[in-house]
Motif scaffolding. Structure first.
Motif, PDB file in Angstrom:
ATOM      1  N   ILE A 299       0.273  -0.393  -9.782  1.00  0.00           N
ATOM      2  CA  ILE A 299      -0.541  -0.264 -10.994  1.00  0.00           C
ATOM      3  C   ILE A 299      -1.918  -0.879 -10.745  1.00  0.00           C
ATOM      4  O   ILE A 299      -2.025  -1.984 -10.215  1.00  0.00           O
ATOM      5  CB  ILE A 299       0.182  -0.950 -12.180  1.00  0.00           C
ATOM      6  CG1 ILE A 299       1.411  -0.120 -12.564  1.00  0.00           C
ATOM      7  CG2 ILE A 299      -0.746  -1.131 -13.363  1.00  0.00           C
ATOM      8  CD1 ILE A 299       2.244  -0.712 -13.681  1.00  0.00           C
TER       9      ILE A 299
ATOM     10  N   GLY B  45      -0.961  -1.863  -3.174  1.00  0.00           N
ATOM     11  CA  GLY B  45      -1.478  -1.497  -4.483  1.00  0.00           C
ATOM     12  C   GLY B  45      -1.630   0.004  -4.619  1.00  0.00           C
ATOM     13  O   GLY B  45      -0.996   0.778  -3.880  1.00  0.00           O
TER      14      GLY B  45
ATOM     15  N   ALA C  82      -4.087   1.948  -3.981  1.00  0.00           N
ATOM     16  CA  ALA C  82      -4.875   2.603  -2.922  1.00  0.00           C
ATOM     17  C   ALA C  82      -5.740   3.751  -3.453  1.00  0.00           C
ATOM     18  O   ALA C  82      -5.571   4.903  -3.031  1.00  0.00           O
ATOM     19  CB  ALA C  82      -3.944   3.091  -1.801  1.00  0.00           C
TER      20      ALA C  82
HETATM   21  P1  NAI Z   1      -4.133  -1.584  -1.822  1.00  0.00           P
HETATM   22  O1  NAI Z   1      -2.874  -2.154  -1.322  1.00  0.00           O
HETATM   23  O2  NAI Z   1      -4.042  -0.570  -2.892  1.00  0.00           O
HETATM   24  O3  NAI Z   1      -4.960  -0.930  -0.591  1.00  0.00           O
HETATM   25  C1  NAI Z   1      -5.424  -1.688   0.505  1.00  0.00           C
HETATM   26  C2  NAI Z   1      -5.654  -0.752   1.694  1.00  0.00           C
HETATM   27  O4  NAI Z   1      -4.397  -0.342   2.216  1.00  0.00           O
HETATM   28  C3  NAI Z   1      -6.403   0.523   1.314  1.00  0.00           C
HETATM   29  O5  NAI Z   1      -7.247   0.892   2.375  1.00  0.00           O
HETATM   30  C4  NAI Z   1      -5.296   1.546   1.125  1.00  0.00           C
HETATM   31  O6  NAI Z   1      -5.688   2.874   1.371  1.00  0.00           O
HETATM   32  C5  NAI Z   1      -4.272   1.076   2.151  1.00  0.00           C
HETATM   33  N1  NAI Z   1      -2.901   1.380   1.697  1.00  0.00           N
HETATM   34  C6  NAI Z   1      -2.212   0.757   0.735  1.00  0.00           C
HETATM   35  N2  NAI Z   1      -1.021   1.320   0.578  1.00  0.00           N
HETATM   36  C7  NAI Z   1      -0.947   2.323   1.460  1.00  0.00           C
HETATM   37  C8  NAI Z   1       0.052   3.282   1.772  1.00  0.00           C
HETATM   38  N3  NAI Z   1       1.239   3.323   1.140  1.00  0.00           N
HETATM   39  N4  NAI Z   1      -0.212   4.199   2.743  1.00  0.00           N
HETATM   40  C9  NAI Z   1      -1.369   4.176   3.408  1.00  0.00           C
HETATM   41  N5  NAI Z   1      -2.360   3.298   3.157  1.00  0.00           N
HETATM   42  C10 NAI Z   1      -2.147   2.374   2.191  1.00  0.00           C
HETATM   43  O7  NAI Z   1      -5.033  -2.821  -2.280  1.00  0.00           O
HETATM   44  P2  NAI Z   1      -6.400  -2.856  -3.102  1.00  0.00           P
HETATM   45  O8  NAI Z   1      -7.293  -1.742  -2.664  1.00  0.00           O
HETATM   46  O9  NAI Z   1      -6.854  -4.234  -2.962  1.00  0.00           O
HETATM   47  O10 NAI Z   1      -5.996  -2.649  -4.611  1.00  0.00           O
HETATM   48  C11 NAI Z   1      -6.081  -1.403  -5.301  1.00  0.00           C
HETATM   49  C12 NAI Z   1      -5.501  -1.591  -6.696  1.00  0.00           C
HETATM   50  O11 NAI Z   1      -4.102  -1.859  -6.616  1.00  0.00           O
HETATM   51  C13 NAI Z   1      -6.103  -2.780  -7.488  1.00  0.00           C
HETATM   52  O12 NAI Z   1      -6.317  -2.333  -8.811  1.00  0.00           O
HETATM   53  C14 NAI Z   1      -5.025  -3.844  -7.437  1.00  0.00           C
HETATM   54  O13 NAI Z   1      -5.057  -4.682  -8.562  1.00  0.00           O
HETATM   55  C15 NAI Z   1      -3.769  -2.977  -7.437  1.00  0.00           C
HETATM   56  N6  NAI Z   1      -2.592  -3.634  -6.852  1.00  0.00           N
HETATM   57  C16 NAI Z   1      -1.408  -3.394  -7.474  1.00  0.00           C
HETATM   58  C17 NAI Z   1      -0.237  -3.917  -6.960  1.00  0.00           C
HETATM   59  C18 NAI Z   1       1.035  -3.592  -7.665  1.00  0.00           C
HETATM   60  O14 NAI Z   1       1.067  -2.775  -8.561  1.00  0.00           O
HETATM   61  N7  NAI Z   1       2.138  -4.228  -7.299  1.00  0.00           N
HETATM   62  C19 NAI Z   1      -0.241  -4.745  -5.758  1.00  0.00           C
HETATM   63  C20 NAI Z   1      -1.534  -4.896  -5.140  1.00  0.00           C
HETATM   64  C21 NAI Z   1      -2.669  -4.362  -5.691  1.00  0.00           C
END
Ligand code: NAI
Length: 335
Positions: free
Chosen positions: A70, A262, A264
């Motif tokens: 989320i 997150g 992504a």
């Molecule tokens: P993120 O984990 O979404 O992404 C960080 C990097 O990792 C990005 O370059 C993304 O493309 C890559 N990545 C992440 N998951 C991937 C996957 N399954 N496959 C391929 N590449 C992947 O972290 P970011 O960008 O700091 O946060 C984005 C949003 O997600 C924010 O709004 C944050 O608050 C939220 N978030 C939500 C979480 C949850 O719901 N448990 C946990 C962490 C972040």
């Protein structure tokens, strides 16, 4: 009898990886009644809330959920739906296994860590004040009750899974009271529950340096909320990134399974997301439900797809050229 599981697709890549996980779990033959529930930035216009009360009520009633990521706005806007969910359902233990994966080459081999993160307090209590213009304070809350129960959980977990060691990362040299309470509870629970198990306390800055130089010296890590959050992503980097690290949020009544990553937004809607982290979270969920055969079937299938390293069948984050759908289909074919 069918198991009822709440499914929250979430934001960004959430719907894609949730669909993949659902398809794979269904193909494994397990009998699940899915209840799809709204949550996330994408449902605010319709439901007036990022985490609708009806969603919380449904999880409370059915006890088990599989959740996509989320989005939480940075520096402004609504509070994190994840933090609210964990607090509302008292999901006090985040369990995140971090393991080397077949076919994914990284700097280290045979990494086998479990991060156990306190999930309900610390700096995530969200108590922030502007004391005067240009001065803000965030309160880090540590209670004996929460510190003791996460430590009890960690030592019981280590004992039941025959883990080799528990290490607490802390900063009690600076936060003498809050982190001091945390390590005091950890060492008492160690004595009470599992005194034979090797136990170690490390100041977190030194711990992080040691983690990236020699992760194999660690086994089970016990951390307060923020440290556990940061260390989870750091450790993901040791085994192939955020696409391969699953997680569970466990309470006494309910459990919500979700990947560490997150939403992504940079790759959302492009069939680029690696669904494996949520699939692995789904496997943790099946084991939790006692559906161990289906869990094993899925694990064996994704392990062999990874081992085969057909570039068309694995996603770009782990060196392939395939998409979310191609990986999903390969795992289903393998089963
Ligand atoms: P993120 O984990 O979404 O992404 C960080 C990097 O990792 C990005 O370059 C993304 O493309 C890559 N990545 C992440 N998951 C991937 C996957 N399954 N496959 C391929 N590449 C992947 O972290 P970011 O960008 O700091 O946060 C984005 C949003 O997600 C924010 O709004 C944050 O608050 C939220 N978030 C939500 C979480 C949850 O719901 N448990 C946990 C962490 C972040």
């Amino acid at each position: 009898m069918a198991q009822t599981v709440c499914l929250i697709p979430g934001d960004g890549i959430g719907p894609e990886v949730a669909q993949s996980t659902r398809d794979i779990i269904e193909a494994s033959g397990v009998n699940i009644d899915w209840i799809e529930l709204p949550a996330g930035a994408g449902v605010v216009d319709e439901y007036g809330d990022i985490m609708p009360q009806s969603t919380l009520d449904a999880i409370r009633e059915n006890k088990i959920a599989l959740k996509g990521p989320i989005t939480t706005p940075i520096g402004k806007g609504f509070k994190s739906a994840n933090v609210r969910l964990r607090k509302a359902l008292d999901l006090y233990a985040a369990v995140r296994p971090v393991r080397s994966m077949p076919g994914i080459k990284t700097r280290y081999e045979d990494v086998d860590l479990v991060i156990i993160r306190e999930n309900t307090e610390g700096l995530y209590s969200g108590i922030e004040n502007e004391i005067t213009d240009g001065v803000v304070a965030s309160m880090k809350v540590a209670t004996r009750k929460a510190s003791e129960r996460i430590a009890r959980f960690a030592f019981n977990y280590a004992r039941s899974r025959q883990r080799d060691k528990v290490t607490v990362f802390h900063k009690a040299n600076i936060m003498k009271m809050s982190d001091g309470l945390f390590i005091d509870c950890a060492s008492r629970m160690h004595e009470e529950i599992f005194p034979e198990l090797p136990y170690q306390e490390l100041i977190i800055d030194n711990g992080c340096m040691q983690m990236v130089t020699d992760p194999n010296q660690f086994d089970t890590l016990l951390l307060e909320n923020l440290y556990g959050d940061v260390l989870s992503d750091l450790c993901a980097g040791l085994v192939g990134g955020l696409g391969v690290v699953p997680g569970a949020n466990i309470g006494d009544e309910c459990a919500v399974f979700e990947a560490v990553h997150g939403s992504a937004p940079d790759i959302a809607g492009q069939d680029k997301a690696n669904p494996l982290a949520l699939i692995m979270s789904g496997v943790m969920m099946l084991n939790h439900l006692g559906e161990t055969e289906s869990a094993k079937k899925i694990k064996v299938a994704y392990d062999s797809v990874l081992e085969a390293r057909n570039p068309e069948e694995i996603t770009a984050d782990i060196g392939g050229q395939g998409g979310t759908k191609a990986f999903t289909e390969a795992v289903i074919r393998q089963m």
